[in-house]
Design a protein around this motif. Structure first.
Motif, PDB file in Angstrom:
ATOM      1  N   LEU A  32     -43.437-108.579 -53.476  1.00  0.00           N
ATOM      2  CA  LEU A  32     -44.118-108.617 -52.180  1.00  0.00           C
ATOM      3  C   LEU A  32     -44.991-109.862 -52.050  1.00  0.00           C
ATOM      4  N   ASP A  33     -45.585-110.294 -53.152  1.00  0.00           N
ATOM      5  CA  ASP A  33     -46.399-111.512 -53.121  1.00  0.00           C
ATOM      6  C   ASP A  33     -45.550-112.727 -52.777  1.00  0.00           C
ATOM      7  N   THR A  34     -44.266-112.669 -53.133  1.00  0.00           N
ATOM      8  CA  THR A  34     -43.353-113.776 -52.831  1.00  0.00           C
ATOM      9  C   THR A  34     -42.772-113.648 -51.430  1.00  0.00           C
ATOM     10  N   VAL A  35     -42.270-112.465 -51.109  1.00  0.00           N
ATOM     11  CA  VAL A  35     -41.596-112.243 -49.828  1.00  0.00           C
ATOM     12  C   VAL A  35     -42.560-112.397 -48.657  1.00  0.00           C
ATOM     13  N   TYR A  36     -43.782-111.900 -48.819  1.00  0.00           N
ATOM     14  CA  TYR A  36     -44.752-111.939 -47.721  1.00  0.00           C
ATOM     15  C   TYR A  36     -45.871-112.938 -47.985  1.00  0.00           C
TER      16      TYR A  36
END
Length: 313
Positions: A32-36
């Motif tokens: 999630l830290d990467t995707v968002y």
């Protein structure tokens, strides 16, 4: 990858968060830290084989679970490329944890052992490709999406030659956001490593029919060979859809992160087709509107639903 839906739909957010916690426990990082990541634009390439594969799988499986929360379940599933892993999870052949472990190993093997390259989407026919000695020598046909839409894979050392030829020939083409020549002979060096991973998994029988866009037919069972074929062979999306239409068609739901497959269906399904196609996500933040449209159709029409899972990679 569905940020608007993540922020507003508690079902989708819960499944995405649960998935992310599993990845962090198994791989040591947060997807999630990467995707968002607010510093990343929606059009930025996401070509890291490990995080790209896991992120697409996260979105696909979370959308499938979200739809189940609305009592929408597939009568059959269609897997394109690594989307077959998500299709198998939807059909209960693989658990989500098995899928995550498989894709972690899958991504690491690609990063460390598969040569660099490109995949190009070209608005031309298969005949055009086959009639070009240069394309046949320096690239490989990776996908036949529909008439006048193909994808080729090229190893890094051949990219310049192929792109110059395409420009000189006035062919319209676009690079896919990947860094490896998937679905081609330039993957063969890692076949043994992949088969070793695939052989370590216990597969259950599918709870619903599973179509693979390489085999273009229903897979009676999932095996190491079928998983390898799904990432190595030439994808034939139009042929697969025609097989499904021959047995009645229905409601196609694209659970991929960009709606690519629904765009293909617009060119494949005839104007008088009874089948309908729905996408949930797009780069333009229409997730809630698309979901409402699907939910309304499901209330009105009782037809078979199929989940189309996977990106061209």
């Amino acid at each position: 990858m569905g940020r608007d839906l993540f922020d507003s739909n508690h079902f989708f957010k819960r499944h995405m968060t649960d998935f992310d916690e599993q990845v962090e426990a198994l791989a040591g990082f947060s997807l999630l830290d990467t995707v968002y990541n607010n510093n990343v634009k929606v059009v930025d390439p996401f070509s890291d084989p490990l995080k790209a594969g896991l992120s697409i799988y996260m979105v696909e499986t979370s959308l499938v679970k979200m739809l189940a929360d609305y009592d929408i379940r597939p009568d059959y599933v269609i897997g394109a490329s690594l989307g077959l892993v998500a299709a198998c999870t939807s059909a209960q052949c693989l658990s989500q944890e098995q899928g995550i472990r498989l894709l972690i190993d899958h991504g690491n093997i690609f990063k460390e052992n598969c040569q660099e390259g490109k995949m190009l989407a070209i608005l031309e026919s298969v005949e055009t490709y086959n009639q070009s000695p240069l394309l046949c020598e320096y690239s490989e046909l990776a996908a036949i999406n529909f008439n006048k839409s193909i994808v080729i894979s090229i190893p890094y050392q051949n990219v310049s030659v192929v792109e110059k030829y395409l420009k000189r020939s006035n062919y319209s083409f676009q690079a896919l956001p990947v860094s490896k020549p998937y679905h081609s002979q330039w993957m063969d060096a890692v076949q043994g490593r992949y088969k070793k991973i695939y052989n370590s998994i216990n597969y259950s029988r599918p709870s619903v029919p599973v179509f693979c866009t390489v085999a273009t037919e229903v897979l009676d069972s999932i095996s190491p060979d079928s998983l390898w074929t799904s990432v190595r062979g030439c994808m034939q999306f139009e042929k697969t859809i025609k097989c499904i239409e021959d047995v009645g068609g229905g409601r196609y739901i694209d659970v991929g992160p960009s709606g690519t497959m629904v765009n293909f269906l617009k060119y494949i399904l005839p104007n008088n087709a009874k089948s309908k196609a729905f996408q949930l996500l797009s780069p333009f933040k229409k997730g809630n509107k698309n979901l409402d449209s699907l939910l309304n159709d499901c209330q009105v029409n009782s037809v078979n639903s199929s989940y189309v899972v996977g990106e061209l990679r």
